[in-house]
Design a protein around this motif. Structure first.
Motif, PDB file in Angstrom:
ATOM      1  N   LEU A 107       0.913  -0.986   0.353  1.00 43.84           N
ATOM      2  CA  LEU A 107       0.256   0.214  -0.292  1.00 43.84           C
ATOM      3  C   LEU A 107       1.363   0.955   0.239  1.00 43.84           C
ATOM      4  O   LEU A 107       1.698   1.792   0.916  1.00 43.84           O
ATOM      5  N   LYS A 136       1.017   5.600  -0.291  1.00 40.95           N
ATOM      6  CA  LYS A 136       0.341   6.181  -0.314  1.00 40.95           C
ATOM      7  C   LYS A 136       0.109   7.668  -1.667  1.00 40.95           C
ATOM      8  O   LYS A 136      -0.393   7.851  -2.277  1.00 40.95           O
ATOM      9  N   VAL A 178      -3.893   5.280   1.341  1.00 46.36           N
ATOM     10  CA  VAL A 178      -2.871   5.696   3.020  1.00 46.36           C
ATOM     11  C   VAL A 178      -3.601   5.077   3.660  1.00 46.36           C
ATOM     12  O   VAL A 178      -4.867   4.941   4.223  1.00 46.36           O
ATOM     13  N   CYS A 234       7.483   0.102   5.703  1.00 46.16           N
ATOM     14  CA  CYS A 234       7.963   0.153   5.574  1.00 46.16           C
ATOM     15  C   CYS A 234       7.401   1.430   5.142  1.00 46.16           C
ATOM     16  O   CYS A 234       8.216   1.923   3.536  1.00 46.16           O
ATOM     17  N   GLY A 238       8.748   4.723   5.869  1.00 48.30           N
ATOM     18  CA  GLY A 238       9.727   5.913   6.403  1.00 48.30           C
ATOM     19  C   GLY A 238       9.857   6.867   8.005  1.00 48.30           C
ATOM     20  O   GLY A 238       9.126   6.192   8.761  1.00 48.30           O
ATOM     21  N   MET A 290      18.742  20.601  -0.805  1.00 46.08           N
ATOM     22  CA  MET A 290      19.720  19.714  -2.198  1.00 46.08           C
ATOM     23  C   MET A 290      18.414  20.225  -3.418  1.00 46.08           C
ATOM     24  O   MET A 290      17.361  19.981  -3.116  1.00 46.08           O
ATOM     25  N   LEU A 322      19.198   3.265   2.712  1.00 47.97           N
ATOM     26  CA  LEU A 322      18.643   2.334   0.964  1.00 47.97           C
ATOM     27  C   LEU A 322      19.038   1.475   1.333  1.00 47.97           C
ATOM     28  O   LEU A 322      18.169   0.041   1.729  1.00 47.97           O
TER      29      LEU A 322
HETATM   30  C1  LIG Z   1      19.776  13.869   0.379  1.00 48.22           C
HETATM   31  C2  LIG Z   1      19.762  12.089   1.205  1.00 48.22           C
HETATM   32  C3  LIG Z   1      20.918  11.147   0.232  1.00 48.22           C
HETATM   33  C4  LIG Z   1      20.417  10.596   0.338  1.00 48.22           C
HETATM   34  N1  LIG Z   1      21.614   9.530   0.283  1.00 48.22           N
HETATM   35  C5  LIG Z   1      21.352   7.735  -0.196  1.00 48.22           C
HETATM   36  C6  LIG Z   1      22.598   7.103  -0.436  1.00 48.22           C
HETATM   37  O1  LIG Z   1      23.599   8.055  -1.382  1.00 48.22           O
HETATM   38  N2  LIG Z   1      22.366   5.831  -0.139  1.00 48.22           N
HETATM   39  C7  LIG Z   1      21.398   5.934   1.026  1.00 48.22           C
HETATM   40  O2  LIG Z   1      21.493   4.178   0.797  1.00 48.22           O
HETATM   41  N3  LIG Z   1      20.641   5.844   1.173  1.00 48.22           N
HETATM   42  C8  LIG Z   1      21.024   7.287   1.253  1.00 48.22           C
HETATM   43  N4  LIG Z   1      19.451   7.927   1.256  1.00 48.22           N
HETATM   44  C9  LIG Z   1      18.425   7.905   2.796  1.00 48.22           C
HETATM   45  C10 LIG Z   1      17.427   6.809   1.733  1.00 48.22           C
HETATM   46  O3  LIG Z   1      16.795   7.633   1.224  1.00 48.22           O
HETATM   47  C11 LIG Z   1      16.797   6.572   2.679  1.00 48.22           C
HETATM   48  O4  LIG Z   1      17.059   5.545   3.417  1.00 48.22           O
HETATM   49  C12 LIG Z   1      15.217   5.090   2.214  1.00 48.22           C
HETATM   50  O5  LIG Z   1      14.429   6.272   1.012  1.00 48.22           O
HETATM   51  C13 LIG Z   1      14.657   4.776   2.918  1.00 48.22           C
HETATM   52  O6  LIG Z   1      13.572   3.985   2.255  1.00 48.22           O
HETATM   53  P1  LIG Z   1      12.054   3.865   2.584  1.00 48.22           P
HETATM   54  O7  LIG Z   1      11.695   2.404   1.809  1.00 48.22           O
HETATM   55  O8  LIG Z   1      12.327   3.051   4.218  1.00 48.22           O
HETATM   56  O9  LIG Z   1      11.246   5.250   3.033  1.00 48.22           O
HETATM   57  P2  LIG Z   1      11.203   5.873   2.141  1.00 48.22           P
HETATM   58  O10 LIG Z   1      11.870   5.896   1.052  1.00 48.22           O
HETATM   59  O11 LIG Z   1      10.667   6.980   2.767  1.00 48.22           O
HETATM   60  O12 LIG Z   1       9.424   5.488   1.651  1.00 48.22           O
HETATM   61  C14 LIG Z   1       8.030   5.490   2.564  1.00 48.22           C
HETATM   62  C15 LIG Z   1       7.110   5.019   1.466  1.00 48.22           C
HETATM   63  O13 LIG Z   1       6.101   4.963   2.369  1.00 48.22           O
HETATM   64  C16 LIG Z   1       4.555   5.866   1.965  1.00 48.22           C
HETATM   65  N5  LIG Z   1       3.903   5.853   2.979  1.00 48.22           N
HETATM   66  C17 LIG Z   1       4.310   6.189   4.223  1.00 48.22           C
HETATM   67  N6  LIG Z   1       3.563   6.961   4.575  1.00 48.22           N
HETATM   68  C18 LIG Z   1       2.828   5.949   4.191  1.00 48.22           C
HETATM   69  C19 LIG Z   1       0.538   5.976   4.867  1.00 48.22           C
HETATM   70  N7  LIG Z   1       0.235   5.788   6.081  1.00 48.22           N
HETATM   71  N8  LIG Z   1       0.359   4.822   3.685  1.00 48.22           N
HETATM   72  C20 LIG Z   1       0.968   4.395   3.096  1.00 48.22           C
HETATM   73  N9  LIG Z   1       2.715   4.640   2.389  1.00 48.22           N
HETATM   74  C21 LIG Z   1       2.979   5.674   2.827  1.00 48.22           C
HETATM   75  C22 LIG Z   1       5.353   6.991   1.431  1.00 48.22           C
HETATM   76  O14 LIG Z   1       4.938   7.195   0.513  1.00 48.22           O
HETATM   77  C23 LIG Z   1       6.866   6.364   1.430  1.00 48.22           C
HETATM   78  O15 LIG Z   1       6.628   6.188  -0.224  1.00 48.22           O
HETATM   79  C24 LIG Z   1      19.180   9.370   0.969  1.00 48.22           C
HETATM   80  C25 LIG Z   1      18.534  10.412   1.704  1.00 48.22           C
HETATM   81  C26 LIG Z   1      18.584  12.393   1.710  1.00 48.22           C
HETATM   82  C27 LIG Z   1      17.632  12.719   1.708  1.00 48.22           C
END
Ligand SMILES: Cc1cc2nc3c(=O)[nH]c(=O)nc-3n(C[C@H](O)[C@H](O)[C@H](O)COP(=O)(O)OP(=O)(O)OC[C@H]3O[C@@H](n4cnc5c(N)ncnc54)[C@H](O)[C@@H]3O)c2cc1C
Length: 460
Positions: free
Chosen positions: A16, A18, A107, A136, A138, A162, A275
């Motif tokens: 799911l 959002k 959502v 997952c 965020g 950025m 990531l």
């Molecule tokens: C400037 C910058 C540079 C970076 N560079 C690197 C790098 O070089 N290498 C690296 O490994 N990492 C890097 N990162 C970190 C990386 O971007 C994150 O760690 C990664 O995106 C985390 O992934 P995630 O899937 O856990 O969370 P997210 O990418 O935040 O994904 C969470 C998802 O959940 C969805 N969501 C949230 N709430 C809800 C809800 N209630 N219902 C449904 N959906 C929902 C969101 O829309 C989103 O799509 C960087 C971060 C930044 C800010």
């Protein structure tokens, strides 16, 4: 990644999301060695490589770069620079091909769990039922907050803007000014990122509400503060802001609800690890959750997700804290930075830091045993070719150099490769689906005990 891992084990998965559209901010992330190894283990690397740029592996700590030391123990000893939206798209396509269902524009607003499963409520009132739920979602995870799991740590102390945009001054002028500022300011860059476009990173004066997107005016103001000129920036492609908050979830699991990725841990982006860490969480969790759902998981298997992964995140938080300190322009921090720059000329120091950032130095605590126990096994040569090619199905593997062991009773979960010539400095090893060494030895009863420990009771 988690959806695809679960699908390998035939678990029905619904993602799911959002957002109705994929993200537009072209954050370039680096896939580090361990993540590249995981992709190779699932046959995904060939698909990803054409979209990224291979760079030589180098020790890169607090923006101090040194060439990689000799003895880097991997077939995939490079960094793959790849835009985050591209890696997200490729993983999503892969998960869908494996049979995962992805619904955008949904959502998650609430959930309740009971002994049999989890009832999830979407913002539009729709209700869904599943056996497990994994947040997952965020850094601002709704699921973590609703679970009431604490997220202690430090709030953001600094913030950076950025983005990508065009500049209004000649490239030579940009280069000279930028080089002068970067001598002391590591948290600043303005560098070419494609034809006519520059990538800009600039610190802000204080910490604001991250939910509010920055404007080109904000960039101009901060550029003038730090560089004395705004370089005539205009025509932004995308703009974003991020802070350096550092937090770790108190718990990764409450009953049938789990957390992974940024929902469980956040830290400054220095070292490009977030990531990578999340992908590796998913790799650790997928087969365990599938085992739980299929009913063959030993009692403690699902909880080992937290026992193994939380300390890994803790260590990443710590190395980003250390790196952040070293980026300070204070004289003391600059002196420690100069000292570390010298120390990184020692191969052992260099290798230690590189293994930390690339996650190939991880050793899970599986009890007493040889150093290899609990570590990942590199992609060694075996008689059919490369070891990782045998792990595409996400099953366990008994790599048997004695050629007299069996996995009878577990052959529905574990493969057996008898290969006396395998390039391995151990009689036999049992690999988990995530490629970590769960047992080393040559005795059938001993391996049976460890097959039970990790893969549950034998089927007969
Ligand atoms: C400037 C910058 C540079 C970076 N560079 C690197 C790098 O070089 N290498 C690296 O490994 N990492 C890097 N990162 C970190 C990386 O971007 C994150 O760690 C990664 O995106 C985390 O992934 P995630 O899937 O856990 O969370 P997210 O990418 O935040 O994904 C969470 C998802 O959940 C969805 N969501 C949230 N709430 C809800 C809800 N209630 N219902 C449904 N959906 C929902 C969101 O829309 C989103 O799509 C960087 C971060 C930044 C800010």
């Amino acid at each position: 990644m988690l959806a695809a891992e679960l699908r390998l084990h035939d678990v029905r998965v619904l993602v799911l999301e959002k957002e109705t559209e994929p993200p537009s901010a072209v954050r370039i992330v680096g896939l580090h060695i361990r993540s590249l190894e995981l992709m190779a283990m699932r046959g995904l690397l060939e698909r990803i490589l054409p979209h990224g740029r291979k760079r030589p592996a180098s020790a890169y700590f607090a923006a101090i770069a040194k060439p990689a030391p000799p003895g880097l123990d991997s077939r995939y000893a490079y960094l793959l620079g790849i835009p985050q939206p591209v890696i997200e798209r490729l993983l999503e396509e892969h998960a869908i091909e494996q049979g995962a269902q992805v619904r955008r524009g949904c959502v998650v607003a609430g959930f309740e769990q009971d002994d049999e499963g989890v009832s999830v409520e979407l913002a539009d009132g729709e209700r869904l039922r599943s056996r497990y739920l994994v947040g997952c979602d965020g850094a601002r995870s709704t699921i973590r907050k609703l679970l009431g799991v604490g997220f202690p740590g430090e709030p953001a102390r600094t913030e950076s803007l950025m983005g990508e945009m065009e500049v209004g001054v000649p490239p030579e002028e940009v280069a000279v000014t930028v080089a002068a500022i970067r001598e002391t300011h590591q948290r600043f860059w303005l560098r070419p990122a494609g034809v006519g476009v520059y990538s800009v990173l600039v610190p802000t004066a204080g910490v604001s509400d991250r939910a509010e997107p920055p404007t080109i005016e904000d960039f101009k103001q901060q550029l003038r503060t730090i560089a004395g000129t705004d370089f005539g920036v205009h025509s932004p492609r995308w703009l974003s802001r991020f802070g350096d908050a550092t937090r770790l979830a108190d718990s990764y699991r409450v009953g049938r609800v789990l957390l992974a990725g940024d929902a469980a841990h956040i830290h400054p982006p220095i070292g490009g690890q977030g990531l990578n860490l999340g992908v590796q969480d998913a790799f650790n969790l997928g087969w365990k959750l599938a085992a739980q759902i299929h009913g063959w998981a030993p009692e403690t298997l699902l909880d080992s997700y937290q026992t193994e992964r939380r300390p890994v995140a803790e260590a990443v938080l710590d190395n980003t804290r250390a790196q952040t300190e070293l980026l300070s322009t204070e004289p003391g921090a600059q002196a420690v930075r100069r000292l570390l720059t010298e120390l990184m000329d020692f191969d052992e120091v260099n290798l230690h830091l590189l293994e930390k950032i690339t996650a190939i130095g991880i050793r899970y605590d599986f009890g007493a045993g040889p150093d290899l126990l609990g570590r990942r096994l590199r992609d060694i040569d075996v008689k059919q070719g490369h070891l990782y090619d045998l792990l595409h199905r996400g099953r366990g593997l008994l790599l048997d150099r004695t050629e007299r062991l069996t996995v009878d009773g577990w052959s529905d979960r574990v493969d057996h490769l008898a290969d006396s010539a395998a390039a391995l400095d151990a009689p036999s090893v049992l690999l988990r689906p995530d490629g970590h060494v769960a047992w080393i030895g040559d005795d059938q009863q001993d391996v049976n005990d460890h097959l039970s420990r990790w893969f549950g009771k034998p089927a007969h």
